[in-house]
Design an enzyme around this catalytic site. Structure first.
Site, mmCIF file in Angstrom:
data_model
loop_
_atom_site.group_PDB
_atom_site.id
_atom_site.type_symbol
_atom_site.label_atom_id
_atom_site.label_comp_id
_atom_site.label_asym_id
_atom_site.label_seq_id
_atom_site.Cartn_x
_atom_site.Cartn_y
_atom_site.Cartn_z
ATOM 1 N N CYS A 1 -9.223 -1.913 4.008
ATOM 2 C CA CYS A 1 -8.518 -0.730 3.514
ATOM 3 C C CYS A 1 -8.988 -0.341 2.110
ATOM 4 O O CYS A 1 -10.065 0.208 1.958
ATOM 5 C CB CYS A 1 -7.008 -0.944 3.589
ATOM 6 S SG CYS A 1 -6.066 0.601 3.592
ATOM 7 N N PHE A 2 -8.210 -0.618 1.071
ATOM 8 C CA PHE A 2 -8.669 -0.341 -0.296
ATOM 9 C C PHE A 2 -9.972 -1.084 -0.554
ATOM 10 O O PHE A 2 -10.865 -0.588 -1.240
ATOM 11 C CB PHE A 2 -7.588 -0.768 -1.295
ATOM 12 C CG PHE A 2 -7.658 -0.065 -2.628
ATOM 13 C CD1 PHE A 2 -7.390 1.291 -2.741
ATOM 14 C CD2 PHE A 2 -7.969 -0.769 -3.770
ATOM 15 C CE1 PHE A 2 -7.439 1.932 -3.968
ATOM 16 C CE2 PHE A 2 -8.024 -0.141 -5.012
ATOM 17 C CZ PHE A 2 -7.755 1.221 -5.110
ATOM 18 N N ASN B 1 -3.119 2.622 7.284
ATOM 19 C CA ASN B 1 -2.313 3.123 6.175
ATOM 20 C C ASN B 1 -3.254 3.494 5.045
ATOM 21 O O ASN B 1 -3.482 2.714 4.124
ATOM 22 C CB ASN B 1 -1.295 2.082 5.700
ATOM 23 C CG ASN B 1 -0.576 2.526 4.447
ATOM 24 O OD1 ASN B 1 -0.578 3.709 4.113
ATOM 25 N ND2 ASN B 1 0.026 1.591 3.737
ATOM 26 N N HIS C 1 -6.304 -2.070 9.430
ATOM 27 C CA HIS C 1 -5.630 -3.345 9.178
ATOM 28 C C HIS C 1 -5.762 -4.304 10.365
ATOM 29 O O HIS C 1 -4.904 -4.336 11.247
ATOM 30 C CB HIS C 1 -4.150 -3.109 8.865
ATOM 31 C CG HIS C 1 -3.920 -2.497 7.529
ATOM 32 N ND1 HIS C 1 -3.656 -3.245 6.402
ATOM 33 C CD2 HIS C 1 -3.947 -1.210 7.118
ATOM 34 C CE1 HIS C 1 -3.520 -2.447 5.353
ATOM 35 N NE2 HIS C 1 -3.686 -1.207 5.771
ATOM 36 N N GLY D 1 -2.990 3.670 -4.206
ATOM 37 C CA GLY D 1 -3.618 4.436 -5.276
ATOM 38 C C GLY D 1 -4.958 5.041 -4.900
ATOM 39 O O GLY D 1 -5.440 4.942 -3.763
ATOM 40 N N GLN E 1 -12.842 0.951 0.558
ATOM 41 C CA GLN E 1 -13.170 2.001 -0.404
ATOM 42 C C GLN E 1 -13.879 1.430 -1.624
ATOM 43 O O GLN E 1 -14.784 2.062 -2.186
ATOM 44 C CB GLN E 1 -11.887 2.731 -0.802
ATOM 45 C CG GLN E 1 -11.225 3.454 0.364
ATOM 46 C CD GLN E 1 -9.752 3.732 0.142
ATOM 47 O OE1 GLN E 1 -9.211 3.531 -0.942
ATOM 48 N NE2 GLN E 1 -9.073 4.190 1.182
ATOM 49 N N GLU F 1 -5.233 -7.423 10.393
ATOM 50 C CA GLU F 1 -4.216 -8.486 10.416
ATOM 51 C C GLU F 1 -3.094 -8.154 11.390
ATOM 52 O O GLU F 1 -2.336 -9.030 11.804
ATOM 53 C CB GLU F 1 -3.649 -8.737 9.018
ATOM 54 C CG GLU F 1 -2.684 -7.701 8.500
ATOM 55 C CD GLU F 1 -3.352 -6.430 8.016
ATOM 56 O OE1 GLU F 1 -2.629 -5.450 7.800
ATOM 57 O OE2 GLU F 1 -4.591 -6.432 7.840
ATOM 58 N N GLY G 1 -4.712 7.059 2.628
ATOM 59 C CA GLY G 1 -4.745 8.473 2.307
ATOM 60 C C GLY G 1 -6.052 8.905 1.679
ATOM 61 O O GLY G 1 -6.244 10.092 1.393
ATOM 62 N N PHE G 2 -6.960 7.924 1.450
ATOM 63 C CA PHE G 2 -8.282 8.200 0.910
ATOM 64 C C PHE G 2 -9.327 7.633 1.866
ATOM 65 O O PHE G 2 -9.020 6.776 2.702
ATOM 66 C CB PHE G 2 -8.447 7.565 -0.475
ATOM 67 C CG PHE G 2 -7.572 8.170 -1.541
ATOM 68 C CD1 PHE G 2 -8.045 9.173 -2.374
ATOM 69 C CD2 PHE G 2 -6.268 7.736 -1.708
ATOM 70 C CE1 PHE G 2 -7.239 9.731 -3.351
ATOM 71 C CE2 PHE G 2 -5.442 8.291 -2.678
ATOM 72 C CZ PHE G 2 -5.935 9.292 -3.505
ATOM 73 N N SER H 1 0.815 -1.218 0.000
ATOM 74 C CA SER H 1 0.000 0.000 0.000
ATOM 75 C C SER H 1 0.849 1.268 0.000
ATOM 76 O O SER H 1 0.353 2.347 -0.314
ATOM 77 C CB SER H 1 -0.929 0.024 1.218
ATOM 78 O OG SER H 1 -1.844 -1.040 1.189
#
Length: 380
Positions: free
Chosen positions: A264-265, A306, A354, A238, A268, A356, A308-309, A55
């Site tokens: 996380c991603f 972690n 996260h 990203g 989103q 994990e 940023g979006f 990430s």
């Protein structure tokens, strides 16, 4: 990025932010030039897991803890096969690592993998600057023949921005692979790799889950070819606004009603699949000490972040979506950012952080049990 592995500790280094702020120090790791997005991580430990987290692809990570490298580098803790950060910024690197598992110094590992870093700068001042101005493009320049300040600044401003970056396919596996269940196999999960950390399928394997890790380009047909009891969407780098393919795959999974979990991603992606928007945070959440409340239980957890979006979803009401009712299940107590989503009419949920827990803390490990419970309920 251009690098050399010779003479790093003696070489001068300069960190240049896109707004013109400059910090001068010494090279740490490889000597050369690198560019990325300047972000800061507040973890006091776990630097090896941070460096190898996919990430962090195309990000220059500033460590807020002053002493980094104390425990060296071992062969057990990496979260992937390589270091992914674009650059590394520390204040006081350890002169001699000391840990019974250490195999080499962090400086040596950075040089070996060609990661350009800088040490000896005021990371507290740099962190305060990023908190006030926001994450921004940055360059690290090191060596005995540095360009002038104006040239370095111009090069930084030509580097690509993180907003609009489609990066998950660059870090994901190219070929599917299987992480077998530990002990008796109970379930099969198809995990879409958008930048997965190695500990994530391990946490599922500990619960008797056989994990089929699939490339980011996997189709719906690829997902269901493994006959999954559940589907997982991983973390990754990203801008989620670019992730149209994973969104369409997730919508097909939701349509079928297969138990679904995203991290996380993946959170989103679920937000977009449900019709919510996403946006870029000013400086993001990174570290292993972020307070999050599970709104379904009221419990407050210390968690690893972690990102940023974030997902733009209402905190104060249940939302109607194409797949039934949805609600915000977790929220960051520092700034009220959405940290989790849950569908009320289908077996699907996600978190922005996260669970994990590599390198800790372990407060959110129950989420893997929650995923297992969804699959057990669906089977019943």
């Amino acid at each position: 990025m251009t690098t050399s592995t010779r003479g790093a500790s003696k070489a001068p280094a300069v960190l240049v932010l896109e707004d013109g702020r400059i910090f001068r120090g010494r090279a740490y790791g490889a000597v050369g030039v690198t560019f990325g997005e300047a972000v800061f991580s507040t973890g006091m430990t776990g630097y090896q897991e941070t460096l190898t987290d996919p990430s962090y692809h195309r990000q220059v990570v500033v460590m807020t803890a002053p002493h980094i490298g104390n425990t060296g580098v071992n062969d057990e803790d990496p979260e992937s096969q390589r270091i992914w950060v674009a650059g590394y910024v520390v204040r006081d690197p350890a002169r001699v690592p000391s840990n019974w598992r250490s195999r080499r110094s962090l400086d040596e590992e950075l040089r070996k993998q060609g990661v350009v870093g800088v040490s000896g700068i005021d990371t507290r001042a740099l962190t305060r600057h990023l908190r006030e101005r926001g994450a921004m493009r940055v360059g690290i320049f090191s060596g005995n023949a540095l360009p002038d300040d104006g040239t370095m600044l111009a090069e930084v401003r030509q580097a690509p921005e993180m907003k609009g970056a489609d990066l998950s396919a660059e870090v994901a596996t190219k070929e599917a692979y299987v992480v077998p269940a530990i002990g008796t196999k109970k379930y099969t999960v198809a995990a879409v790799d958008l930048g997965i950390k190695g500990m994530t399928p391990h946490r599922m394997a500990e619960r008797g889950i056989e994990v089929h890790v699939l490339p980011a380009t996997a189709t719906v047909e690829d997902v269901y070819a493994v006959n999954p009891d559940g589907v997982f969407f991983s973390n990754g780098p990203g801008d989620p606004a670019t992730a149209d393919h994973p969104v369409s795959v997730m919508q097909a999974v939701l349509e079928r009603g297969t138990p679904l979990f995203g991290i996380c991603f993946g959170n989103q992606i679920l937000g977009r699949a449900l019709g919510f928007g996403t946006y870029k945070l000013k400086y993001g959440h990174r570290g292993i000490n972020q307070p999050v409340q599970d709104r379904t239980t009221g419990k407050v957890e210390v968690t690893a972040h972690n990102h940023g979006f974030a997902v733009d979803a209402p905190l104060d009401k249940i939302s109607e979506t194409p797949f039934g009712r949805a609600e915000v299940s977790h929220v960051c107590l520092n700034d009220q950012v959405v940290e989790g989503l849950r569908l009320l009419d289908r077996p699907a949920f996600s978190v922005q952080y996260h669970p994990e827990a590599a390198a800790g803390p372990h407060d959110a490990a129950y989420l893997f049990d929650r995923f297992t419970a969804l699959m057990e309920g669906q089977r019943a």
